[in-house]
Design an enzyme around this catalytic site. Structure first.
Site, PDB file in Angstrom:
ATOM      1  N   ARG A  41     -30.481   7.834   1.578  1.00 22.21           N
ATOM      2  CA  ARG A  41     -29.648   7.536   2.756  1.00 22.21           C
ATOM      3  C   ARG A  41     -29.404   6.052   2.962  1.00 22.21           C
ATOM      4  O   ARG A  41     -29.109   5.615   4.075  1.00 22.21           O
ATOM      5  CB  ARG A  41     -30.253   8.137   4.016  1.00 22.21           C
ATOM      6  CG  ARG A  41     -30.347   9.642   3.974  1.00 22.21           C
ATOM      7  CD  ARG A  41     -30.478  10.230   5.359  1.00 22.21           C
ATOM      8  NE  ARG A  41     -30.854  11.626   5.256  1.00 22.21           N
ATOM      9  CZ  ARG A  41     -32.113  12.048   5.245  1.00 22.21           C
ATOM     10  NH1 ARG A  41     -33.104  11.192   5.327  1.00 22.21           N
ATOM     11  NH2 ARG A  41     -32.362  13.331   5.143  1.00 22.21           N
ATOM     12  N   LYS A  61     -16.587  -2.062   1.042  1.00 22.15           N
ATOM     13  CA  LYS A  61     -16.158  -0.783   0.475  1.00 22.15           C
ATOM     14  C   LYS A  61     -16.922  -0.487  -0.810  1.00 22.15           C
ATOM     15  O   LYS A  61     -17.087  -1.355  -1.656  1.00 22.15           O
ATOM     16  CB  LYS A  61     -14.656  -0.815   0.165  1.00 22.15           C
ATOM     17  CG  LYS A  61     -13.774  -0.796   1.395  1.00 22.15           C
ATOM     18  CD  LYS A  61     -12.300  -0.759   1.001  1.00 22.15           C
ATOM     19  CE  LYS A  61     -11.402  -0.660   2.230  1.00 22.15           C
ATOM     20  NZ  LYS A  61      -9.963  -0.640   1.860  1.00 22.15           N
ATOM     21  N   GLU A 111      -4.164 -11.435  -6.657  1.00 25.50           N
ATOM     22  CA  GLU A 111      -4.711 -11.171  -5.314  1.00 25.50           C
ATOM     23  C   GLU A 111      -4.849 -12.470  -4.518  1.00 25.50           C
ATOM     24  O   GLU A 111      -4.660 -12.485  -3.304  1.00 25.50           O
ATOM     25  CB  GLU A 111      -6.069 -10.461  -5.392  1.00 25.50           C
ATOM     26  CG  GLU A 111      -6.013  -9.024  -5.882  1.00 25.50           C
ATOM     27  CD  GLU A 111      -5.570  -8.001  -4.814  1.00 25.50           C
ATOM     28  OE1 GLU A 111      -5.416  -8.357  -3.631  1.00 25.50           O
ATOM     29  OE2 GLU A 111      -5.362  -6.836  -5.196  1.00 25.50           O
ATOM     30  N   LYS A 144      -9.746 -13.186   3.615  1.00 27.59           N
ATOM     31  CA  LYS A 144     -10.035 -11.753   3.678  1.00 27.59           C
ATOM     32  C   LYS A 144     -11.112 -11.459   4.724  1.00 27.59           C
ATOM     33  O   LYS A 144     -11.015 -10.489   5.473  1.00 27.59           O
ATOM     34  CB  LYS A 144     -10.435 -11.206   2.310  1.00 27.59           C
ATOM     35  CG  LYS A 144     -10.599  -9.694   2.375  1.00 27.59           C
ATOM     36  CD  LYS A 144     -10.652  -8.974   1.056  1.00 27.59           C
ATOM     37  CE  LYS A 144     -10.798  -7.473   1.347  1.00 27.59           C
ATOM     38  NZ  LYS A 144     -11.115  -6.683   0.168  1.00 27.59           N
ATOM     39  N   GLU A 158     -10.042  -0.690   9.183  1.00 30.95           N
ATOM     40  CA  GLU A 158      -8.677  -0.523   8.691  1.00 30.95           C
ATOM     41  C   GLU A 158      -7.785   0.271   9.633  1.00 30.95           C
ATOM     42  O   GLU A 158      -7.124   1.220   9.238  1.00 30.95           O
ATOM     43  CB  GLU A 158      -8.719   0.148   7.304  1.00 30.95           C
ATOM     44  CG  GLU A 158      -7.555  -0.280   6.432  1.00 30.95           C
ATOM     45  CD  GLU A 158      -7.803  -0.030   4.947  1.00 30.95           C
ATOM     46  OE1 GLU A 158      -8.969   0.047   4.525  1.00 30.95           O
ATOM     47  OE2 GLU A 158      -6.800   0.082   4.228  1.00 30.95           O
ATOM     48  N   ARG A 181      -5.995  -5.045   9.099  1.00 33.31           N
ATOM     49  CA  ARG A 181      -6.465  -4.981   7.717  1.00 33.31           C
ATOM     50  C   ARG A 181      -5.399  -4.408   6.786  1.00 33.31           C
ATOM     51  O   ARG A 181      -5.430  -4.634   5.583  1.00 33.31           O
ATOM     52  CB  ARG A 181      -7.745  -4.142   7.652  1.00 33.31           C
ATOM     53  CG  ARG A 181      -8.479  -4.267   6.325  1.00 33.31           C
ATOM     54  CD  ARG A 181      -9.909  -3.804   6.453  1.00 33.31           C
ATOM     55  NE  ARG A 181     -10.586  -3.761   5.177  1.00 33.31           N
ATOM     56  CZ  ARG A 181     -11.876  -3.478   5.022  1.00 33.31           C
ATOM     57  NH1 ARG A 181     -12.611  -3.226   6.078  1.00 33.31           N
ATOM     58  NH2 ARG A 181     -12.426  -3.454   3.841  1.00 33.31           N
ATOM     59  N   ASN A 187      -2.692  -4.752   2.309  1.00 32.39           N
ATOM     60  CA  ASN A 187      -2.016  -3.814   1.397  1.00 32.39           C
ATOM     61  C   ASN A 187      -0.687  -4.349   0.870  1.00 32.39           C
ATOM     62  O   ASN A 187      -0.002  -3.653   0.109  1.00 32.39           O
ATOM     63  CB  ASN A 187      -1.770  -2.473   2.100  1.00 32.39           C
ATOM     64  CG  ASN A 187      -3.049  -1.681   2.217  1.00 32.39           C
ATOM     65  OD1 ASN A 187      -3.961  -1.831   1.403  1.00 32.39           O
ATOM     66  ND2 ASN A 187      -3.128  -0.860   3.241  1.00 32.39           N
ATOM     67  N   HIS A 210       0.641  -3.459  -2.496  1.00 35.08           N
ATOM     68  CA  HIS A 210      -0.213  -2.382  -3.001  1.00 35.08           C
ATOM     69  C   HIS A 210       0.421  -1.001  -2.952  1.00 35.08           C
ATOM     70  O   HIS A 210       0.011  -0.118  -3.695  1.00 35.08           O
ATOM     71  CB  HIS A 210      -1.549  -2.364  -2.256  1.00 35.08           C
ATOM     72  CG  HIS A 210      -2.503  -3.410  -2.765  1.00 35.08           C
ATOM     73  ND1 HIS A 210      -2.213  -4.754  -2.697  1.00 35.08           N
ATOM     74  CD2 HIS A 210      -3.718  -3.320  -3.368  1.00 35.08           C
ATOM     75  CE1 HIS A 210      -3.223  -5.442  -3.230  1.00 35.08           C
ATOM     76  NE2 HIS A 210      -4.139  -4.598  -3.638  1.00 35.08           N
ATOM     77  N   HIS A 247       0.093   0.138  -6.463  1.00 39.23           N
ATOM     78  CA  HIS A 247      -0.735   1.293  -6.824  1.00 39.23           C
ATOM     79  C   HIS A 247       0.081   2.354  -7.542  1.00 39.23           C
ATOM     80  O   HIS A 247      -0.390   2.985  -8.494  1.00 39.23           O
ATOM     81  CB  HIS A 247      -1.353   1.918  -5.568  1.00 39.23           C
ATOM     82  CG  HIS A 247      -2.647   1.287  -5.174  1.00 39.23           C
ATOM     83  ND1 HIS A 247      -3.125   1.319  -3.886  1.00 39.23           N
ATOM     84  CD2 HIS A 247      -3.577   0.606  -5.902  1.00 39.23           C
ATOM     85  CE1 HIS A 247      -4.289   0.680  -3.825  1.00 39.23           C
ATOM     86  NE2 HIS A 247      -4.569   0.231  -5.028  1.00 39.23           N
ATOM     87  N   HIS A 260      -4.852  -3.875 -12.546  1.00 42.67           N
ATOM     88  CA  HIS A 260      -4.587  -3.809 -11.107  1.00 42.67           C
ATOM     89  C   HIS A 260      -3.799  -5.036 -10.633  1.00 42.67           C
ATOM     90  O   HIS A 260      -2.782  -4.918  -9.949  1.00 42.67           O
ATOM     91  CB  HIS A 260      -5.910  -3.690 -10.345  1.00 42.67           C
ATOM     92  CG  HIS A 260      -5.750  -3.670  -8.855  1.00 42.67           C
ATOM     93  ND1 HIS A 260      -5.264  -2.571  -8.180  1.00 42.67           N
ATOM     94  CD2 HIS A 260      -5.988  -4.622  -7.908  1.00 42.67           C
ATOM     95  CE1 HIS A 260      -5.220  -2.846  -6.876  1.00 42.67           C
ATOM     96  NE2 HIS A 260      -5.655  -4.079  -6.690  1.00 42.67           N
TER      97      HIS A 260
END
Lengths: 365, 365
Positions: free
Chosen positions: B124, B146, B188, B230, B240, B244, B248, B251, B255, B267
């Site tokens: 956990r 993330k 980026e 960032k 988000e 935030r 994107n 993206h 993506h 990427h």
């Protein structure tokens, strides 16, 4: 902390969320789910025992508020695995569930832990509403936000803390719970009395017949008090660094017995035996008065719960199993021990008391 | 927000943790890991590219502070899976790692996401220290907490928010990064300039030669400014829900291009093309002045990054792929679009701007 809302249900503050307890609350589940965790997709996860009775009406009610999908897993701890988790996740992805999804866990502890872990990890976390239907899940798993699955190496080794948006408890669902599971659930309620509230301990004893029959009024009282006790402890120590360890009373030997029995013992049965044995430890090292173990054992016996180590479980094997969690530290096994009925010992040692093997062998003998 | 400590490294406040940036910081990793996340077991997770260079010295240093185990995964996104996660977890369990374990992620984005998810779910949750070694991981994945893995249905669909105890960045490790990956990482950084800081955008343009050669001073400047930008955005909107989304930019189409290329595009390459195309969308709908896309494209070209849709990727397939994430809502696809170099449009719409298919087809043509 406890209040009765207009339908006569109780609402208990569990820190980040509320636990609502009532008789017949299931007819109001959908409205309360939507209020606590509004979403575009509602995913009901249940098992094939509970699902047959309660999932369909809930699905119908929820369908008035959004897209609904339902998944049933086979009942039983054997299915609380990473495989079940991956399959449920993949089904939700294939079903087009995006971030705007609320997971509803309808069932006992296995469903709650598994569905909670699915929600915790789905697109990095979507809300979960817990609707526990077993006594153990109502009074134990519903508070604390623990989710997870088992691996070959042991129970709950993989998981996450993921507090539910709300916990909805309909004590009427206890009527369809097998009696052995009702009894086993009571062992945890008795534990809450021992560790925190002597009056509650006495009340369980007095109400035992009604509790074993799952009468709604007595069950609601019991669930509410247990949830209050556990909530207060968890709020004081959310990450299990100190006080929360008191909840482990009965669990060091209980888990070991459960493990050595190959999970033939129900969790609550094993914890009941564990409480009696650990209370004896507390008496031997002088932190609890003589008679504490006997007092706990008497209530358990009246609830038709076992209080002695089954002869088939060898003391050395049980002792060995207590070391499993701790082997990495190479240290002694520690216990959460009562100072009597209604309180715990060892605050100055973070509620963890080391006990030598010789003494553990004695109480296991 | 930024300070230089006594060794000349910088320390940036990323909200729940700090990001430390320096040249040669790897010689000090062990001390800093132990300071931020002291444990009994240290588990170093790396890949077979990075591991060969940097994991062994780190293991030797850490062994002075505790038990160390090291695991290497094959390099590449193809291994960022639930299977890799389960295998790493099982190895740690078999190795006797208890709750008192710190995971160290040493590598690029794949290692960081995967090791972070292992840590997030191990018993956990145990602490993770991120030591990113690719430019993309340093300026992007290192901030925001993330973690996650891919499934057959898409990238990062399973995961958790699990902020690291600290992020340690040695810009000297960029010297061994393949040049194509350095370029892709710069895309980026350029994005950060476009969405938040025109001066930074100009500075990247001016320092391009040094950045492409991974000169430590220029790289440290660039990484620090990107991490600051960032961090400020993520702290303002950790989950988000609004601001935030500006991250994107580039993206949505990026993506989609990456996906349709079967991940043949890196990427950063895909995001570079995505920024040019989305900046054109911004010009067409009138939120950005004419010339914005051209200005972004000019820098990307000087960095030898692609700026046009590869002919092999059919416009309709790309358009279709933009809908993948959103199909559950049945709504229009939304974009995060710049208001020029250094700022974003659409605050009043939570930074999400709907764009019709016809216009997207035009810029893809």
């Amino acid at each position: 902390m406890t209040g009765a809302d207009r339908e006569g249900s109780r609402s208990i503050d569990a820190g980040e969320y509320r636990v609502i307890i009532g008789a017949g609350l299931r007819y109001d589940y959908a409205r309360r789910i939507v209020a606590a965790a509004p979403a575009y997709n509602y995913v009901v996860i249940t098992d094939d025992m509970v699902g047959a009775r309660y999932a369909e009406p809930l699905g119908v009610d929820l369908a008035r508020h959004g897209r609904v999908s339902s998944y049933r897993i086979p009942a039983g701890e054997a299915h609380k695995t990473r495989d079940s988790w991956a399959r449920l996740t993949d089904s939700m992805l294939a079903g087009g569930c995006g971030r705007d999804t609320t997971v509803v866990a309808l069932g006992g502890g296995v469903v709650g832990d598994l569905a909670g872990f699915v929600a915790a990890t789905y697109m990095r976390g979507v809300p979960v509403v817990q609707c526990p239907t077993s006594l153990l899940a109502m009074i134990d798993a519903s508070v604390g936000g623990k989710t997870g699955v088992d691996t070959g190496a042991g129970k709950n080794l993989v998981g996450a803390f993921h507090p539910p948006a709300v916990v909805l408890i309909d004590v009427e669902t206890l009527a369809t719970l097998p009696p052995a599971h009702r009894r086993a659930g009571l062992a945890e309620a008795i534990k809450h009395g021992v560790i925190a509230d002597a009056d509650y301990f006495e009340r369980i004893d007095a109400d035992l017949a009604e509790l074993l029959e799952a009468r709604p009024a007595a069950a609601a009282e019991c669930v509410a008090r247990s949830v209050e006790i556990k909530s207060a402890i968890v709020r004081a120590d959310p990450r299990e660094r100190g006080l929360r360890r008191t909840l482990n009373f009965g669990h060091t030997l209980g888990h070991a017995l459960e493990h050595v029995s190959g999970y033939a013992l129900l969790h609550g049965e094993a914890i009941g035996i564990g409480m009696v044995l650990e209370a004896r430890l507390a008496e031997r090292i002088g932190v609890a008065p003589a008679g504490t173990a006997e007092r706990i054992g008497a209530v358990l016996r009246r609830a038709a719960l076992p209080v002695e180590r089954p002869r088939s479980l060898a003391p050395e094997a049980v002792l060995e199993a207590t070391r499993l969690d701790k082997k990495a530290r190479g240290g002694a096994v520690t216990y959460a021990l009562p100072s009597g009925i209604g309180g715990m010992a060892g605050e100055e040692r973070d509620w963890s008391i080391e006990v030598g093997d010789a003494l553990v062998r004695e109480v296991l003998a």
